[in-house]
Scaffold this active site. Structure first.
Site, short mmCIF file in Angstrom:
data_model
loop_
_atom_site.label_atom_id
_atom_site.label_comp_id
_atom_site.label_asym_id
_atom_site.label_seq_id
_atom_site.Cartn_x
_atom_site.Cartn_y
_atom_site.Cartn_z
N HIS A 77 42.32 44.60 35.89
CA HIS A 77 42.47 44.48 34.44
C HIS A 77 41.01 44.78 33.59
O HIS A 77 40.23 44.37 34.11
CB HIS A 77 43.24 43.22 34.00
CG HIS A 77 42.51 42.06 34.29
ND1 HIS A 77 41.49 41.35 33.71
CD2 HIS A 77 42.63 41.11 35.56
CE1 HIS A 77 41.20 40.26 34.06
NE2 HIS A 77 41.72 40.13 35.25
N ASP A 79 40.37 43.65 30.40
CA ASP A 79 39.90 42.85 29.52
C ASP A 79 39.31 41.44 30.34
O ASP A 79 39.19 41.36 31.58
CB ASP A 79 41.16 42.06 28.82
CG ASP A 79 42.21 41.46 29.79
OD1 ASP A 79 42.39 41.98 30.76
OD2 ASP A 79 42.68 40.45 29.25
N ASP A 117 35.15 38.63 36.51
CA ASP A 117 36.78 38.71 36.69
C ASP A 117 37.28 39.55 35.18
O ASP A 117 37.02 39.07 33.97
CB ASP A 117 37.17 37.21 36.51
CG ASP A 117 38.67 37.16 36.14
OD1 ASP A 117 39.33 38.09 36.40
OD2 ASP A 117 39.16 35.96 35.91
N GLU A 147 45.23 41.20 30.32
CA GLU A 147 45.54 40.25 31.32
C GLU A 147 45.63 38.90 31.05
O GLU A 147 46.42 37.83 31.49
CB GLU A 147 45.10 40.73 32.58
CG GLU A 147 45.72 39.86 33.98
CD GLU A 147 44.72 38.83 34.47
OE1 GLU A 147 45.27 38.14 35.33
OE2 GLU A 147 43.71 38.35 33.59
N GLU A 148 44.22 38.55 30.57
CA GLU A 148 43.77 37.55 30.37
C GLU A 148 44.44 36.66 29.38
O GLU A 148 44.63 35.39 29.45
CB GLU A 148 42.36 37.29 30.11
CG GLU A 148 41.38 37.96 31.24
CD GLU A 148 41.24 37.09 32.55
OE1 GLU A 148 42.04 36.12 32.53
OE2 GLU A 148 40.53 37.19 33.41
N ASP A 171 41.36 41.82 42.18
CA ASP A 171 41.11 40.77 41.14
C ASP A 171 41.15 39.44 42.03
O ASP A 171 41.63 38.23 41.45
CB ASP A 171 42.30 40.68 40.20
CG ASP A 171 42.02 39.90 38.97
OD1 ASP A 171 40.86 39.45 38.85
OD2 ASP A 171 43.00 39.26 38.17
N HIS A 459 36.12 32.11 33.74
CA HIS A 459 36.68 31.73 32.51
C HIS A 459 35.94 30.59 32.05
O HIS A 459 36.28 30.00 30.93
CB HIS A 459 38.09 31.25 32.62
CG HIS A 459 39.03 32.03 33.14
ND1 HIS A 459 40.67 32.01 33.27
CD2 HIS A 459 39.02 33.34 33.68
CE1 HIS A 459 41.15 32.88 33.65
NE2 HIS A 459 40.32 33.78 33.93
#
Length: 490
Positions: A77, A79, A117, A147-148, A171, A459
């Site tokens: 992904h 983003d 990530d 995705e996030e 991922d 994150h």
């Protein structure tokens, strides 16, 4: 910016990661990066297209003589999670990510999330497409959006579009491991308009702040005992109820899939309760620090007067009902898996909570290896918050990925891992929302695995990647693509 990345090995991969770091790409703002990748594909003569949602596919024909090899889909992904430290202003829609290589062999960003990530997975897929020394079958690189924030790209992926039969999701975040299953999940949205009343002349306005937590990934880190700023600040607010506290506003957390690191509440108290409230906050700070010792060491609680004087605050009853509902709301690990020992089965993250002008909003992320448990926990939120007159809805639900231990693709990966690294990889199920479950629902014929380099602190601004693991990841990926093309037996 980030010129030093191109001095790292493998250079082809790191050159692409530099492009990703220099191109802002928080969820919902991937268009500029998509345009850059399309121009790059044009320069190499690679076919590319998008589906109706905007997911990008870049294709490369098989090497001569390998046209009949199974088609491989390299998937990641575009983003990234946008988190920065409070003392580091960063506009993720405009500013590049500034990276640094530390002496311990890890790559980090400067006070923001790094975007490893899933930037490293994307960079690896681009490097595979560009590598002219590689023998391969038909290749597709699928780059999904949002995705996030919502899994929106995967949820809205066009059906009947992809051509490959093998999918390599890039991922994952652990070396020596390969993922063959993951949790499903859903966003639970709670909203209410709560009654307010004037403050009164004998009241003082204060700000209650909770800062200094480490945060982290709401799936991968949910079982580690770290503090959730929303959960803890609500606990403090509950303790201040005997002082007659009434909420004016509240804000805590910024993403439903990140453990909230900070939370802030503006409240009003009777003048003669300010000293008592301050004493309670001091006691609670020491209690919470003791509870989090050895896990989350940086917690700070402050209660300070504000010069502002809003016209209204929630009524005392509305304030109490809201705080009590949040206090008992599910948060953290709900159940550990029996079928997959050591793995969280069901959890919830109180990710984003806000109150402004009487308008209350909550976004929680429920995860489970069992879709029925996801639905049940979401329904418990509905039942709880309906008691205070709130409206609840479930959005962006996505299924889990059921593991297939007999996967031929998994067997091939394990053989290569043994041959190259001298050990068997650990086949695992992860308590996080990989897109594989959604993709498998749309393309049930796919044989899938997920693997990646060693990433920690995803994150959060502590996100980092071990450089040696990136080299290992790249070499395994190249070997697997070539092995699949040559059709050697697992």
């Amino acid at each position: 910016m980030n010129e030093h990345l191109e001095q790292l090995s493998p250079r082809l991969l790191w050159r692409h990661f530099r492009t990703l770091c220099n191109t802002p790409r928080p969820s919902g703002h991937e268009a500029a990066l998509v345009a850059i990748l399309e121009r790059w594909a044009d320069g190499l003569g690679l076919a590319h297209d998008r589906d109706a949602f905007g997911n990008l596919r870049i294709r490369k024909p098989a090497s001569a003589g390998f046209e009949s090899a199974p088609g491989i889909i390299l998937q990641g992904h575009l983003d990234m999670v946008a988190q920065s430290n409070a003392d580091h202003p960063h506009d993720f829609t405009r500013d590049a990510i500034e990276t640094r290589v530390d002496d311990d062999g890890w790559l980090r960003a400067c006070d923001t999330t790094l975007g490893a990530d899933n930037g490293l997975g994307v960079a690896a897929a681009l490097a595979i497409l560009e590598d002219e020394t590689l023998v391969h079958g038909p290749l597709e690189a699928l780059f999904t959006l949002e995705e996030e924030s919502s899994m929106g790209g995967a949820l809205n992926l066009a059906e009947g579009w992809l051509e490959g039969s093998l999918l390599l999701n890039l991922d994952s975040e652990d070396r020596g491991q390969v993922y063959i299953g993951c949790a499903g999940g859903a966003d639970v949205i709670v909203e209410a308009q709560l009654p307010s009343a004037p403050l009164g002349d004998d009241k003082v306005v204060l700000q209650l702040s909770l800062t200094g937590l480490s945060g982290g990934h709401s799936g991968i880190d949910i079982h580690k005992g770290r503090g959730n700023a929303n959960r803890l600040l609500v606990r403090v607010l509950r303790a201040l109820e005997p002082c007659g506290a009434r909420l004016i506003d509240y804000r805590g957390g910024t993403l439903r899939n990140a453990l909230p690191r900070e939370a802030f509440a503006t409240l009003v108290l009777p003048d003669d309760e300010q000293v008592s409230a301050s004493e309670r906050v001091s006691v609670l700070q020491e209690e919470l620090r003791a509870e989090l010792a050895g896990v989350d060491e940086g917690l700070t609680l402050t209660l300070s007067p504000l010069d502002i004087r809003p016209a209204e605050a929630l009524t005392e009853q509305a304030s109490q009902l809201l705080v009590r509902a949040l206090h008992v709301a599910p948060c953290g690990v709900e159940r550990m898996s029996v079928a997959v020992p050591g793995v969280v089965e069901t959890s919830n993250n109180l990710g984003v909570v806000s109150l402004e002008g009487g308008r209350f909003h909550l976004c929680a992320l429920v995860r489970s290896l069992r879709d029925s448990a996801t639905r049940d926990l979401a329904d418990r939120f509905r039942a709880l918050f309906e008691l205070i007159g709130a409206r609840t809805r479930v959005e962006n639900a996505y299924p889990g990925w059921a593991p297939n231990p007999e996967s031929p693709l998994l067997a091939r990966f394990c053989r290569l891992h043994r041959e190259r690294l001298g050990s068997d990889p650990e086949a695992r199920v992860i308590h996080a929302g990989l897109e594989c479950g959604i993709l498998g629902g749309k393309y049930p014929q796919l044989d899938m695995i997920s693997f990646g380099p060693l990433i920690r602190g995803a994150h959060s601004p502590d996100e980092r990647v071990e450089l040696a693991s990136v080299t290992e990841f790249w070499e395994l990926l190249r070997a697997l693509v070539e092995d699949l093309a040559r059709g050697e037996t697992p």
